[in-house]
Enzyme design. Structure first.
Site, PDB file in Angstrom:
ATOM      1  N   GLY A 167       0.792  -1.219   0.000  1.00 11.85           N
ATOM      2  CA  GLY A 167       0.000   0.000   0.000  1.00 11.85           C
ATOM      3  C   GLY A 167       0.825   1.270   0.000  1.00 11.85           C
ATOM      4  O   GLY A 167       1.930   1.337  -0.551  1.00 11.85           O
ATOM      5  N   CYS A 168       0.295   2.289   0.675  1.00 11.73           N
ATOM      6  CA  CYS A 168       0.888   3.620   0.616  1.00 11.73           C
ATOM      7  C   CYS A 168       2.217   3.728   1.353  1.00 11.73           C
ATOM      8  O   CYS A 168       2.990   4.652   1.099  1.00 11.73           O
ATOM      9  CB  CYS A 168      -0.091   4.652   1.181  1.00 11.73           C
ATOM     10  SG  CYS A 168      -1.570   4.880   0.167  1.00 11.73           S
ATOM     11  N   ASN A 169       2.492   2.822   2.274  1.00 13.61           N
ATOM     12  CA  ASN A 169       3.756   2.931   3.003  1.00 13.61           C
ATOM     13  C   ASN A 169       4.936   2.403   2.199  1.00 13.61           C
ATOM     14  O   ASN A 169       6.091   2.544   2.606  1.00 13.61           O
ATOM     15  CB  ASN A 169       3.667   2.208   4.350  1.00 13.61           C
ATOM     16  CG  ASN A 169       3.918   0.715   4.266  1.00 13.61           C
ATOM     17  OD1 ASN A 169       3.741   0.104   3.214  1.00 13.61           O
ATOM     18  ND2 ASN A 169       4.303   0.123   5.365  1.00 13.61           N
TER      19      ASN A 169
END
Length: 362
Positions: A167-169
């Site tokens: 995801g975004c991390n």
């Protein structure tokens, strides 16, 4: 919560940090198809046969207007959606359809960014020793890393690592990982590719699940690649950034705030309203741990490559830290022009930062 990576621009007049990994090239790519955020609600409710949901459509229009996103690039087209109508309803079993598209398209989009990075690097492709591929779009074996190895014609001995579902991390996490790889493998030249296509998240509206509307408004498709290595060869390689240190922090009791689950209907999305506040309240502790060893405590004195998970997150962090409007300008610009690109977003912002730096030097 997302990891942080401290990055310093290479400057021949500044103090050198011998032995640190250097970012040697960056490439980005997006699908040619794009949507105008202002008119997207009309398209979305029409293509999903949901135009009768007038109140829901107006709610979605308000969400899009507040997003500060101008446009997004998407692999999804009207023709593709009409050919695969099971993508357009909220709860249809459509994972097979989504997987078939993603397994084919994710490596191809990654190749476009990788070729641009390799061209800028200027060295033979045979000198790439490691490949790290990251995507939240689809899962398959052999993975996208294997497919990209074939598409690029990399050596069969290249050391590969595939990262799914981060995801975004993932953007900052990739910087941390590639720093370790480059610094602990003599002569390594690591190709990193983040390729994201949001077909897994696209679906029609649900009257019970408001988070779904946010997902339909926020995410865009794109890929980014970088070449990283230690001790660049003078005259042959030009370092763009120096990766000085990295850190990662988990904020306790926050695992319920942001969740994505792979289901028969694709990847479901849940985002708590508390996410912007939680990030803003905890970001300074992360900054202190990262920058204290270097005597830095003025957050306006450094440049920022901040993952813009959404406009509200950017606003809250800027306000909490008292940042000037230019500190997060690159993050806002990337969000406006591409939407949230998940793992690729941070690399797009790095590319924006180096372009801005080059322009300022002129």
């Amino acid at each position: 919560m997302s990891p942080t990576a401290t990055v310093q621009l290479t400057d021949d007049t500044a103090k050198r940090f011998e032995g640190h990994a250097k970012l040697l090239a960056i490439g980005t790519a997006t699908p040619t198809n794009w949507v105008d955020q202002a008119t997207y609600p009309d398209f979305y409710f029409r293509i999903t046969n949901s135009e009768h949901l007038l109140e829901h459509k107006e709610k979605f229009r308000r969400i899009c207007n507040k997003s500060k996103i101008r446009k997004r690039h998407l692999v999804l087209t009207k023709e593709l959606l009409k050919k695969n109508p099971n993508l357009c309803t909220y709860n249809d079993a459509s994972l097979n359809t989504r997987q078939d598209i993603l397994v084919s398209e994710v490596p191809k989009l990654g190749k476009e960014a990788a070729m641009k990075a390799i061209k800028e690097w200027g060295r033979p492709i045979s000198e790439i020793t490691h490949l790290v591929f990251c995507t939240t779009s689809g899962v398959d074996m052999p993975g996208a890393d294997f497919q990209l190895t074939k598409l690029l014609g990399l050596n069969s001995s290249v050391k590969r690592l595939m990262m799914y579902q981060q995801g975004c991390n993932a953007g900052a996490a990739m910087l941390r990982l590639v720093k370790d790889l480059a610094e602990n493998n003599k002569g390594a030249r690591v190709l990193v590719v983040c390729s994201e296509i949001t077909i897994n998240i696209f679906r029609g509206p649900s009257l019970e699940q408001d988070d779904n509307l946010l997902a339909q408004c926020l995410f865009g498709d794109g890929s980014a690649a970088m070449i990283v290595g230690k001790d660049p060869r003078p005259g042959l390689e030009t370092p763009l950034f120096e990766l000085v240190s990295s850190a990662q922090t988990i904020v306790p009791n926050t695992d319920s705030h942001l969740k994505l689950h792979l289901r028969e209907m694709g990847l479901t999305f849940h985002c708590s309203r508390a996410v912007p506040s939680v990030l803003a309240e905890n970001v300074e502790d992360c900054l202190v741990k990262a920058f204290e060893p270097y005597g830095i405590s003025d957050w306006n004195s450094i440049f920022w490559v901040f993952h813009p998970g959404g406009n509200a997150i950017v606003d809250r962090v800027e306000e909490r830290l008292g940042l000037g409007p230019e500190r997060l300008r690159a993050s806002r610009d990337v969000l406006s022009e591409y939407g949230n690109l998940t793992s690729a977003c941070v690399l797009f912002i790095l590319d924006e930062m180096r372009k801005k730096s080059k322009k300022d030097e002129q």
